[in-house]
Design a protein around this motif. Sequence first.
Motif, PDB file in Angstrom:
ATOM      1  N   ASP A   1       0.816  -1.214   0.000  1.00 29.61           N
ATOM      2  CA  ASP A   1       0.000   0.000   0.000  1.00 29.61           C
ATOM      3  C   ASP A   1       0.851   1.266   0.000  1.00 29.61           C
ATOM      4  OD1 ASP A   1      -2.479  -1.437   0.209  1.00 29.61           O
ATOM      5  OD2 ASP A   1      -1.970  -1.832   2.306  1.00 29.61           O
ATOM      6  N   ASP A   2       2.070   1.169  -0.504  1.00 20.73           N
ATOM      7  CA  ASP A   2       2.991   2.303  -0.455  1.00 20.73           C
ATOM      8  C   ASP A   2       3.721   2.412  -1.792  1.00 20.73           C
ATOM      9  OD1 ASP A   2       4.392   4.440   0.466  1.00 20.73           O
ATOM     10  OD2 ASP A   2       5.694   3.318   1.828  1.00 20.73           O
TER      11      ASP A   2
ATOM     12  N   LYS B   1      -6.546  13.552  -8.877  1.00 27.26           N
ATOM     13  CA  LYS B   1      -7.398  13.163  -7.736  1.00 27.26           C
ATOM     14  C   LYS B   1      -8.847  12.967  -8.192  1.00 27.26           C
ATOM     15  CE  LYS B   1      -9.436  15.075  -3.514  1.00 27.26           C
ATOM     16  NZ  LYS B   1     -10.824  15.078  -4.015  1.00 27.26           N
TER      17      LYS B   1
ATOM     18  N   TYR C   1      -9.058   9.845 -10.441  1.00 24.80           N
ATOM     19  CA  TYR C   1      -8.794   8.626  -9.670  1.00 24.80           C
ATOM     20  C   TYR C   1     -10.043   8.216  -8.889  1.00 24.80           C
ATOM     21  CZ  TYR C   1      -6.595   5.396  -6.349  1.00 24.80           C
ATOM     22  OH  TYR C   1      -6.278   4.294  -5.593  1.00 24.80           O
ATOM     23  N   GLU C   2     -10.642   9.191  -8.209  1.00 26.57           N
ATOM     24  CA  GLU C   2     -11.801   8.865  -7.379  1.00 26.57           C
ATOM     25  C   GLU C   2     -13.010   8.494  -8.231  1.00 26.57           C
ATOM     26  OE1 GLU C   2     -12.199  12.057  -4.503  1.00 26.57           O
ATOM     27  OE2 GLU C   2     -10.645  11.098  -3.261  1.00 26.57           O
TER      28      GLU C   2
ATOM     29  N   TRP D   1      -7.522  13.284  -0.312  1.00 27.58           N
ATOM     30  CA  TRP D   1      -8.048  12.129  -1.022  1.00 27.58           C
ATOM     31  C   TRP D   1      -8.863  11.292  -0.051  1.00 27.58           C
ATOM     32  CZ3 TRP D   1      -5.504  10.248  -5.907  1.00 27.58           C
ATOM     33  CH2 TRP D   1      -4.689  11.236  -6.481  1.00 27.58           C
TER      34      TRP D   1
ATOM     35  N   GLU E   1      -9.411   7.987  -0.074  1.00 30.13           N
ATOM     36  CA  GLU E   1      -8.874   6.665   0.270  1.00 30.13           C
ATOM     37  C   GLU E   1      -7.345   6.612   0.257  1.00 30.13           C
ATOM     38  OE1 GLU E   1     -10.639   3.850  -2.345  1.00 30.13           O
ATOM     39  OE2 GLU E   1     -12.695   4.428  -1.841  1.00 30.13           O
ATOM     40  N   LEU E   2      -6.700   7.726  -0.027  1.00 27.82           N
ATOM     41  CA  LEU E   2      -5.241   7.748  -0.097  1.00 27.82           C
ATOM     42  C   LEU E   2      -4.689   8.888   0.745  1.00 27.82           C
ATOM     43  CD1 LEU E   2      -4.566   7.370  -3.945  1.00 27.82           C
ATOM     44  CD2 LEU E   2      -4.489   5.575  -2.235  1.00 27.82           C
ATOM     45  N   SER E   3      -3.467   8.718   1.241  1.00 24.38           N
ATOM     46  CA  SER E   3      -2.735   9.847   1.819  1.00 24.38           C
ATOM     47  C   SER E   3      -1.599  10.178   0.861  1.00 24.38           C
ATOM     48  CB  SER E   3      -2.199   9.489   3.204  1.00 24.38           C
ATOM     49  OG  SER E   3      -1.303   8.398   3.129  1.00 24.38           O
ATOM     50  N   LEU E   4      -1.423  11.451   0.602  1.00 21.32           N
ATOM     51  CA  LEU E   4      -0.484  11.895  -0.427  1.00 21.32           C
ATOM     52  C   LEU E   4       0.530  12.848   0.174  1.00 21.32           C
ATOM     53  CD1 LEU E   4      -0.160  11.783  -3.619  1.00 21.32           C
ATOM     54  CD2 LEU E   4      -1.334  13.967  -3.639  1.00 21.32           C
TER      55      LEU E   4
END
Length: 352
Positions: A63-64, A89, A92-93, A300, A302-305
Amino acid sequence: EQEPVQVIAPPETVHLPLVDVSHLSASEQQTTVQQFANEEAQQPFDLAEGPLMRVKLLKLGPDDHVLSVTMHHIISDGWSKAIFIREIKTLYEAYSKGLDSPLPELPIQYADFAIWQREWLQGEVIESMLAYWKPQLEGLGPLDLPSDRPRPPVQTSNGSTYSFALPESLCASLNSLSRSQNVTLFMTLLAGLQVLLSRYTGSEDIAVGTMVAGRNRAETEQMIGLFTNTLVMRTDLSGEPGFTKVLERVRKVCLDAYAHQDIPFEKLIMELQPARDLSRSPLFQVMLILQNVPQETPQWSELSLSAVETTGVVSRFDLSLSMTEAGGRLSGLVEYNTDLFDERTVARMMDH
């Protein structure tokens, strides 16, 4: 004279290679990412053939990941980066939920802007701009900063960076001074830098380059492309003026430059034809930029950026000082040519 032809490439799928480095230790991964980023930055683009963007995905773990996006400056600028991240973003979503693109159609394309600019920069418009810039930059000599090593006969791009931060109280004082003198913070910083360069060189004729966004029409605000332009701020520091007087002169220089900012820097070089010197950039050797537009990272779902800091640097000028104002603080990042300066020299200069 043959008219240039603009050829628009058809849409094509961008190839996204995956580089799996998940078997390496955390420190090895960090080294690998830095090496990869430096090599990517040094890899040239073929302007005739394209593509002018390269992307790769480095897998650090399940997950990275690190997404590497390398663009040629001819298709992008700092403003474009924020648009690019925001649109990635949004797409993607939407795509992760099986939805179509929610992005609206752009009112114009970059090709339309290029044609408009070319047609507009004719006759009286360009003549009035040249009528300002030609006398303003006439007889401008090079800025001879004392360096740690002799200047190479041909300018190099080997560089590094030095960063520093100003106390919050000093940032507040600078903003207060700027308001009291009816100038912007950029003008105050430019005046301070030009006084410093005058002390270092013994010259009273100081030119510093800067960048403007170049997005003066609402239609261009959401477009990805190269709109920035370079301006030369040349200030006369003769007559031993006090700093208030210097601010007056800098304010006039800046306002006049902004009023004539639409002529592309490359066109200005062609028209002025300054004496060719392969050892330095034309018209100015030091640049100053103030970033005071909030650089927000989109949230985001579902993601951390986060951004990956890279160490490899290409220096386009002798010195390039980028100041950032955020949260009541001022921080600085100096990009400097390592064939001219040692880090301790740049640090001492920034202290001054």
